[in-house]
Write an enzyme that holds these catalytic residues in place. Sequence first.
Site, PDB file in Angstrom:
ATOM      1  N   LYS A 104       5.323   4.270 -10.013  1.00  0.00           N
ATOM      2  CA  LYS A 104       4.050   4.195  -9.279  1.00  0.00           C
ATOM      3  C   LYS A 104       2.858   3.980 -10.214  1.00  0.00           C
ATOM      4  O   LYS A 104       2.001   3.148  -9.943  1.00  0.00           O
ATOM      5  CB  LYS A 104       3.861   5.465  -8.442  1.00  0.00           C
ATOM      6  CG  LYS A 104       4.858   5.572  -7.290  1.00  0.00           C
ATOM      7  CD  LYS A 104       4.830   6.946  -6.652  1.00  0.00           C
ATOM      8  CE  LYS A 104       5.741   7.000  -5.424  1.00  0.00           C
ATOM      9  NZ  LYS A 104       5.798   8.363  -4.851  1.00  0.00           N
ATOM     10  N   GLY A 130       6.417  11.017   3.866  1.00  0.00           N
ATOM     11  CA  GLY A 130       6.603  11.445   5.256  1.00  0.00           C
ATOM     12  C   GLY A 130       6.578  10.273   6.208  1.00  0.00           C
ATOM     13  O   GLY A 130       6.055   9.202   5.901  1.00  0.00           O
ATOM     14  N   GLU A 150       0.819  -1.222   0.000  1.00  0.00           N
ATOM     15  CA  GLU A 150       0.000   0.000   0.000  1.00  0.00           C
ATOM     16  C   GLU A 150       0.849   1.267   0.000  1.00  0.00           C
ATOM     17  O   GLU A 150       0.512   2.257  -0.649  1.00  0.00           O
ATOM     18  CB  GLU A 150      -0.920  -0.012   1.230  1.00  0.00           C
ATOM     19  CG  GLU A 150      -1.957   1.097   1.259  1.00  0.00           C
ATOM     20  CD  GLU A 150      -2.993   0.985   0.155  1.00  0.00           C
ATOM     21  OE1 GLU A 150      -2.948   1.815  -0.773  1.00  0.00           O
ATOM     22  OE2 GLU A 150      -3.838   0.069   0.214  1.00  0.00           O
TER      23      GLU A 150
END
Length: 425
Positions: free
Chosen positions: A199, A297, A123
């Site tokens: 991606k 992040g 994920e």
Amino acid sequence: MENKKYIKIGLIGLGTVGSGVFKTLQDSDFVKVTKIAVKNINKPRNIEGLDRALLTDDPYEVVNSDADIVVELIGGIEPAFDLIKTAIENGKHIVTANKELLAKRGEELFNFAEAHNKVVLYEAAIAGGIPIIMPIKTILAGNKIDHIEAILNGTTNYILTKMDVDGASYDDVLKEAQALGYAEADPTGDVEGFDAAYKITTLATLAFRQRIKVENVYREGITKVRAEDMKAANDLGYKIKLIASARLDENNRADVRVHPMLVSKSSTLSHIDYVKNAVSLNGHPVGHITLSGPGAGEFPTASSVVGDILAIAAEIGKTDYLLPMMRCNHHKTAETINILDTENKYYLSLNAKNKLGVIGNIGKICEGNNISVSSIMQRGVSENNTADITVITELCKEKDMRRAIAQFKESEYINNVNSLIRVQI
């Protein structure tokens, strides 16, 4: 009552994301990190409660340990691929955030995992903290998804947003982004579109249920986007974004690419700014939906990694075939459309001589290449008696546009082709 047995986690990598994963799992009595591979065992770690006895600088210690799930967070192809294969052979399930590995060796990896009846969840590899893989595999499974447009790289989105807001040049904003830690010392992977290409390769494979080969994904970065293009786009009602897109045509052929795009200000993606990411997809019966949030992040990405860990952990010991919906179940390779055969609208910036016949010459070259002009605008005359001319085209073929560009470069009226950027349809 005896204590519930906990699930053991082996962690490869204790950087930004690895630290977030460790901190998030620290208070869990259900899963426990039992081994962590790091590059430098003596490096000080700003992690409260970290037992340094868990650390090793040999990642094979993790994959050969008694962990139930191995979490790979080091990126790159090797040694990550061999470590994951070894872990699977040793009976471990896998959680990874490795977009490059999935894009380049995903088919091999998933086939190997299936042969050993192990699950690979990823994920965090597509859009950081934004949940997109599990929704596509589960709640959206009944949809035929035929179009994706996404902002999948926070570094480039930050740079383009700052260029837009500050009117600054690409080079100046890149230096600032590097100083703030938003861009790497070598930003090539981000600014040339490699990261977003990895991606969208995996995302399109999932959504279209057929394999996309990363070498068939057209890729163009943001390094040629100018402050002047930003201003012109704004004046025309657009923002410039690095868009990863994937579209199926009526013959089920896939058009998958990454490049800068003029996105209409009325579109959701035009309002995704700074380091945020977003994925818009169109499917039947759901229609059009957009998921947005932090694409990177420590804790946003850890959120996705930990979600995958807990999904696997909840199933261990309860079934012999874990998470069937989350496994790879497509083996057909998509027929892909070459960028030259695609149809697009274009924004074109030309620097021309300020003399009679310029607009006519531009129109003639466009007409000769089957390109219909939607608008044409002269943006002032500079001291050296040249003018920047902005053209927006109607839909036309990429190969025709490239032929026109070659002719503009040869034209006596045109000094320079400043920019060519595709426009959202």
